[in-house]
Design a protein around this motif. Structure first.
Motif, PDB file in Angstrom:
ATOM      1  N   SER A  11      -7.693   0.570  -3.701  1.00  0.00           N
ATOM      2  CA  SER A  11      -7.860   2.012  -3.909  1.00  0.00           C
ATOM      3  C   SER A  11      -8.930   2.525  -2.953  1.00  0.00           C
ATOM      4  N   TYR A  65       0.828  -1.204   0.000  1.00  0.00           N
ATOM      5  CA  TYR A  65       0.000   0.000   0.000  1.00  0.00           C
ATOM      6  C   TYR A  65       0.861   1.253   0.000  1.00  0.00           C
ATOM      7  N   ASP A  87      -5.042 -11.030  -7.600  1.00  0.00           N
ATOM      8  CA  ASP A  87      -4.227  -9.831  -7.376  1.00  0.00           C
ATOM      9  C   ASP A  87      -5.072  -8.565  -7.551  1.00  0.00           C
ATOM     10  N   PRO A  88      -6.074  -8.375  -6.725  1.00  0.00           N
ATOM     11  CA  PRO A  88      -6.895  -7.162  -6.880  1.00  0.00           C
ATOM     12  C   PRO A  88      -6.123  -5.916  -6.452  1.00  0.00           C
ATOM     13  N   SER A  89      -6.472  -4.810  -7.083  1.00  0.00           N
ATOM     14  CA  SER A  89      -5.857  -3.544  -6.700  1.00  0.00           C
ATOM     15  C   SER A  89      -6.592  -2.975  -5.479  1.00  0.00           C
ATOM     16  N   HIS A 138      -2.043  -9.581  -2.897  1.00  0.00           N
ATOM     17  CA  HIS A 138      -1.686 -10.842  -3.556  1.00  0.00           C
ATOM     18  C   HIS A 138      -2.151 -12.005  -2.683  1.00  0.00           C
ATOM     19  N   ASP A 190      -1.970  -2.980  -3.838  1.00  0.00           N
ATOM     20  CA  ASP A 190      -2.476  -4.241  -4.386  1.00  0.00           C
ATOM     21  C   ASP A 190      -2.393  -5.335  -3.333  1.00  0.00           C
ATOM     22  N   GLU A 219      -3.735   3.554  -2.043  1.00  0.00           N
ATOM     23  CA  GLU A 219      -3.707   2.651  -3.198  1.00  0.00           C
ATOM     24  C   GLU A 219      -2.698   1.549  -2.952  1.00  0.00           C
TER      25      GLU A 219
END
Length: 212
Positions: A114, A54, A110-112, A105, A103, A101
């Motif tokens: 935000s 992050y 692997d979503p981002s 894992h 990601d 922001e």
């Protein structure tokens, strides 16, 4: 009003100084690159069976700071010289806001990450040392130094956008980022206010009034 005429006069000088500072501190903060402040904090940590990376960026609202008061808390005379400690308080007239922001894992997902965070009720309390002198029919406030500002707030919140099938990790991720951001923002603002106030006060002193 105190029982010490020296303290009363220095407090009057300090109040005039506060008025001058409040007219300049916002533009000084923006000019120094503190509002917006680009890179607040970043890191990574294990979350469940995965890892979250992050960063918190684009902190805004710092330039809304306004000093409420600077007041002598103790004073020691020594011949024609006066020294002591003062207390100061300030408020930020807007909430602080920043972007989050990164990601996540987790196995093959692997979503981002935000979202945004907000700090409400920001304020500052601190102390400083001062030196003054009496000479040639004047009392002069010569220096204010060793500023020690401490950042406070009433509430901090964060909102991270959905993670699809990993939504069950939203709470831990929000807590991770918010805790890191609160510590980083507190340290940054305390340091920034110390630096900006030191520079601004130094440019405005000495200030003198007729005495006695």
């Amino acid at each position: 009003m105190s029982d010490d005429p020296f303290a009363d006069i220095i407090n009057q000088l300090l109040q005039g100084l506060v008025t001058q500072l409040n007219g300049e501190i916002g533009s000084a903060i923006r000019g120094a690159g503190y509002d917006p402040y680009q890179n607040v904090t970043s890191g990574s940590a294990s979350i469940g069976v995965g890892t979250a990376h992050y960063s918190v960026t684009d902190l805004t609202g710092v330039a809304s700071v306004q000093i409420q008061d600077m007041v002598v808390s103790n004073l020691t005379p020594s011949g024609d010289n006066l020294s002591g400690q003062l207390n100061f308080h300030a408020v930020l007239n807007s909430s602080l806001n920043a972007n989050a922001e990164g990601d996540l894992h987790v196995v093959f997902l692997d979503p981002s990450i935000s979202g945004s965070l907000r700090i409400d009720g920001p304020s500052i309390a601190g102390t400083a040392q001062f030196q003054a002198s009496v000479a040639n029919g004047k009392l002069c406030l010569n220096t204010v130094s060793n500023l020690n500002a401490q950042f406070n707030y009433s509430n901090a919140s964060i909102s991270i956008n959905g993670l699809g099938p990993l939504n069950y990790l939203l709470g831990p991720i929000e807590n991770l980022i918010l805790d890191a951001a609160k510590g980083a923002i507190s340290g940054l603002i305390s340091s920034q206010v110390n630096s900006i106030l030191s520079d601004q006060v130094g440019a405005l002193l000495p200030q003198c009034v007729p005495f006695p």
